[in-house]
Design an enzyme around this catalytic site. Structure first.
Site, short mmCIF file in Angstrom:
data_model
loop_
_atom_site.label_atom_id
_atom_site.label_comp_id
_atom_site.label_asym_id
_atom_site.label_seq_id
_atom_site.Cartn_x
_atom_site.Cartn_y
_atom_site.Cartn_z
N HIS A 174 -24.86 66.02 9.87
CA HIS A 174 -25.79 65.07 10.49
C HIS A 174 -27.22 65.62 10.61
CE1 HIS A 174 -22.85 62.13 12.23
NE2 HIS A 174 -22.05 63.16 12.14
N CYS A 177 -21.86 61.77 6.96
CA CYS A 177 -20.55 61.86 7.64
C CYS A 177 -19.70 60.61 7.38
CB CYS A 177 -20.75 62.16 9.11
SG CYS A 177 -19.30 62.90 9.87
N GLU A 199 -29.82 64.06 11.09
CA GLU A 199 -30.56 63.24 12.09
C GLU A 199 -30.37 63.76 13.51
OE1 GLU A 199 -27.74 62.53 10.80
OE2 GLU A 199 -26.49 61.41 12.22
N GLY A 235 -20.53 57.90 12.28
CA GLY A 235 -19.92 57.07 13.33
C GLY A 235 -18.44 57.08 13.05
N GLU A 236 -17.83 55.93 13.03
CA GLU A 236 -16.41 55.83 12.72
C GLU A 236 -16.27 54.98 11.47
OE1 GLU A 236 -14.14 57.65 14.26
OE2 GLU A 236 -12.76 56.85 12.76
N SER A 237 -15.90 55.63 10.38
CA SER A 237 -15.91 54.91 9.09
C SER A 237 -15.02 53.67 9.08
CB SER A 237 -15.51 55.87 7.96
OG SER A 237 -14.29 56.49 8.25
N ARG A 290 -10.97 62.99 5.39
CA ARG A 290 -11.54 62.68 6.71
C ARG A 290 -11.12 63.73 7.74
NH1 ARG A 290 -9.87 57.24 8.99
NH2 ARG A 290 -11.44 57.75 10.54
N1 GLN Z 1 -14.43 61.23 11.78
C1 GLN Z 1 -15.25 60.10 11.47
C2 GLN Z 1 -14.61 59.19 10.44
O1 GLN Z 1 -13.60 59.50 9.93
C3 GLN Z 1 -16.62 60.55 10.98
C4 GLN Z 1 -17.34 61.29 12.05
C5 GLN Z 1 -18.82 61.21 11.99
O2 GLN Z 1 -19.41 60.35 11.30
N2 GLN Z 1 -19.48 62.06 12.75
O3 GLN Z 1 -15.12 58.17 10.18
#
Ligand code: GLN
Length: 195
Positions: A173, A81, A175, A49-51, A108
């Site tokens: 990923h 991820c 999943e 997701g978005e860390s 990242r």
């Molecule tokens: N780019 C996202 C981040 O820095 C990670 C992307 C992902 O989880 N698919 O959190």
């Protein structure tokens, strides 16, 4: 032995992980959004997701510290991820608050714009003797890892899957594919630590 595996349900590819776990025998999959839910699991997946968003919400929900303590005390965890970023001890060029429990340094969005998302078939002997589809989406990679970290896969010279005792990290990923081998591997890890 049946194990209960939680998926951190804050943001990102949450239901995809739950669906994969539900396809495996002897696994109960649950959504984790609270400290209470954290007490009832044998292992936890931190989804992609978005860390930065996941870290912020973890703090807002006040489960950040409990989660950090549980992992340090031995709760098996798998970060995919963004989850890998949250687990890493060090994030290159970033001072964002994160769990920092696994002895790796990550970068990242490490593949740049051109290769922001891609998929590749690779064989990872520790996981399966069949090639596994790896899906990268604005993925990180690990630049370095401490000696105790087992490198599971290197792609183009970069660490994209690794394990440190009860902690597993993948830059990609599983999943989002039809392949269950990484989920199967994590279930085995959780079973080992439950013994
Ligand atoms: N780019 C996202 C981040 O820095 C990670 C992307 C992902 O989880 N698919 O959190």
């Amino acid at each position: 032995m049946t194990v209960t595996i939680g998926v951190l349900g804050i943001q990102g590819a949450v239901t995809e992980h739950i669906k994969k776990l539900e396809q495996l025998p002897k696994v109960k999959a649950v959504l984790v959004k609270s400290i209470e839910a954290l007490q009832q699991i044998d292992g936890l997946i931190l989804p992609g997701g978005e860390s930065t968003a996941i870290a912020r919400i973890l703090q807002d929900f006040q489960i950040f510290e409990s989660l950090q303590k549980k992992i340090t005390a031995g709760l098996p965890v798998w970060g995919t991820c963004a989850g890998m970023i949250l687990l890493a001890k060090k994030i290159l060029d970033s001072d964002m608050t994160h769990l920092g429990v696994m002895h790796i340094t990550v970068k990242r969005n490490a593949y740049g714009r051109q290769l922001g998302s891609f998929s590749i078939l690779e064989t990872i002997p520790a996981i399966s003797d069949q090639p596994i589809p790896l899906v990268f989406i604005r993925a990180p990679f690990a630049l370095e890892a401490a000696d105790q970290v087992e490198i599971l896969h290197i792609l183009d010279g970069k660490i994209v899957a690794c394990r440190e005792q009860h902690m597993l990290a993948t830059a990609f990923h599983p999943e989002l594919t039809d392949d269950l081998s990484f989920h199967r591997y994590f279930v085995k890890m959780v079973q080992q630590y439950k013994l």
